[in-house]
Design an enzyme around this catalytic site. Structure first.
Site, PDB file in Angstrom:
ATOM      1  N   THR A   1       0.813  -1.223   0.000  1.00 38.14           N
ATOM      2  CA  THR A   1       0.000   0.000   0.000  1.00 38.14           C
ATOM      3  C   THR A   1       0.843   1.267   0.000  1.00 38.14           C
ATOM      4  O   THR A   1       0.487   2.261  -0.630  1.00 38.14           O
ATOM      5  CB  THR A   1      -0.922   0.006   1.249  1.00 38.14           C
ATOM      6  OG1 THR A   1      -1.835  -1.073   1.116  1.00 38.14           O
ATOM      7  CG2 THR A   1      -1.697   1.298   1.377  1.00 38.14           C
TER       8      THR A   1
ATOM      9  N   SER B   1      -0.215  -9.843  -0.996  1.00 41.18           N
ATOM     10  CA  SER B   1      -0.993 -11.093  -1.079  1.00 41.18           C
ATOM     11  C   SER B   1      -0.359 -12.033  -2.099  1.00 41.18           C
ATOM     12  O   SER B   1      -0.639 -13.234  -2.098  1.00 41.18           O
ATOM     13  CB  SER B   1      -2.435 -10.834  -1.516  1.00 41.18           C
ATOM     14  OG  SER B   1      -2.892  -9.620  -1.032  1.00 41.18           O
TER      15      SER B   1
HETATM   16  N1  ASP Z   1      -2.914  -5.411   0.275  1.00 42.36           N
HETATM   17  C1  ASP Z   1      -1.792  -4.608   0.721  1.00 42.36           C
HETATM   18  C2  ASP Z   1      -0.548  -5.461   0.693  1.00 42.36           C
HETATM   19  O1  ASP Z   1      -0.373  -6.272   1.543  1.00 42.36           O
HETATM   20  C3  ASP Z   1      -2.062  -4.082   2.097  1.00 42.36           C
HETATM   21  C4  ASP Z   1      -0.992  -3.178   2.657  1.00 42.36           C
HETATM   22  O2  ASP Z   1       0.077  -2.991   2.162  1.00 42.36           O
HETATM   23  O3  ASP Z   1      -1.276  -2.601   3.727  1.00 42.36           O
HETATM   24  O4  ASP Z   1       0.249  -5.307  -0.190  1.00 42.36           O
END
Ligand code: ASP
Length: 342
Positions: A8, A54
């Site tokens: 993110t 993910s």
């Molecule tokens: N879906 C994002 C990831 O894990 C969530 C984040 O970075 O907070 O890459």
């Protein structure tokens, strides 16, 4: 050395879908002019294709280890920008793959992209860099272990869990004290920080075998499904999430099925579904029965840590007795072993 994998922190909304997608490091730097004012010399290595974490996997862990091992002597410390979703798995995996680590490896990221006004990414990144560069007066690094820095807390990587999908306070270690707390000053808790053998080299390990499953007990769990899982071709290890201090239903079919699997050489680790506190298998008869059928205590390990440790041991060893023995001993501060009455 700053290693940018995605997450993110470096994302922005896709024009068509509105969903957050990872962008390259130039985007991140453009959103953060203060990066240039950091007094530490920083080089950057970015993944060719930054990812949402993910999509993290053992091949990419291997890639991170190759980068760190290849550049190990050139840098005082390493900061890894990583998505929060699987950060605790990566931190645990790296802690086993970088044996006798003598330099800081600090993972961080953010809950809000760096381009947003209220982002938590700036503070997380700047403080992580400061921690990765911190030294004792005699030149030894302050935190020579794999850790996660997030929202004012420095945590042991293989003890960490993502606890919040929204709050900035996204990580914690329920069974281990913080390594440092950052407010106006960064207060290091030196007594909890690992001390490696500084006169010996760091040994990287690259092989991980992911023939592992996690399964959670719940009231009403069905015999045919459990038996199906335990007979999965190629299965070498199971992280079994039990109740409370390591309890399971006392049905004979469950104990028989588990016994049959452990006798075939499947390594089964008992990890509690509770966020805090250890497994103590001798405390209740449900746990005691598990011990008798060859299930091993995971003590106070997190699920993330138990999964990564199994993958690491399966990747480097074939002798099941050795693997079982190492699963019940701490390799790099990941569990607190207590002797239970037989
Ligand atoms: N879906 C994002 C990831 O894990 C969530 C984040 O970075 O907070 O890459």
């Amino acid at each position: 050395m700053l290693i940018y994998t995605g997450g993110t922190i470096g994302m922005a909304a896709d024009r068509e879908t509105g969903a957050l997608t990872p962008l390259d490091f130039n985007h991140l730097i453009a959103c953060m002019p203060e990066f240039k004012a950091v007094p530490t010399g920083i080089d950057v290595h970015q993944f060719p294709q930054p990812i949402d974490s993910s999509d993290m996997n053992p091949q990419l862990w291997r890639r991170i280890v190759e980068i760190i091992a290849g550049l190990y002597d050139n840098y005082d410390g390493f900061v890894i920008l990583h998505g929060t979703d699987t950060m605790a798995f990566t931190a645990a995996a790296l802690s086993f793959m970088l044996e006798n680590l003598t330099k800081p490896v600090v993972l961080t990221g953010s809950q809000l992209p760096i381009g947003r006004l209220r982002t938590d990414g700036r503070e997380n990144l700047l403080t992580s860099i400061e921690i990765a560069a911190a030294h004792h007066p005699d030149g030894r690094p302050r935190v020579p272990e794999v850790c996660i820095y997030f929202s004012g807390k420095l945590l042991r990587g293989n003890r960490s869990t993502k606890i919040n999908s929204e709050g900035f306070n996204a990580f914690d270690t329920f069974n281990y004290p913080h390594l440092a707390d950052a407010g106006v000053d960064i207060r290091y808790h030196d007594e909890y920080i690992l001390q490696p053998r500084f006169d010996e080299p760091m040994t990287p390990h690259f092989a991980m075998d992911a023939s592992v499953m996690v399964f959670t007990l719940f009231p009403g769990i069905q015999e045919n499904m459990v038996r199906h899982l335990l007979h999965t071709p190629g299965l070498r290890g199971i992280v079994m999430r039990t109740y409370g201090s390591g309890n399971a239903p006392q049905q004979p079919w469950l104990m028989e099925a588990l016994k049959e699997a452990t006798q075939r050489g499947v390594v089964i680790i008992n990890i509690t579904q509770c966020a805090a506190g250890p497994v103590e298998m001798a405390r209740y008869s449900g746990g005691f029965l598990l011990q008798n059928v060859g299930v091993l205590s995971g003590y106070d390990a997190t699920v993330e840590c138990a999964v990564a440790k199994l993958m690491h041991l399966f990747g480097s060893q074939t002798d099941v007795d050795n693997i079982r023995q190492q699963m019940t001993h701490a390799i790099c501060g990941e569990i607190t072993v207590v002797t239970e009455p037989c």
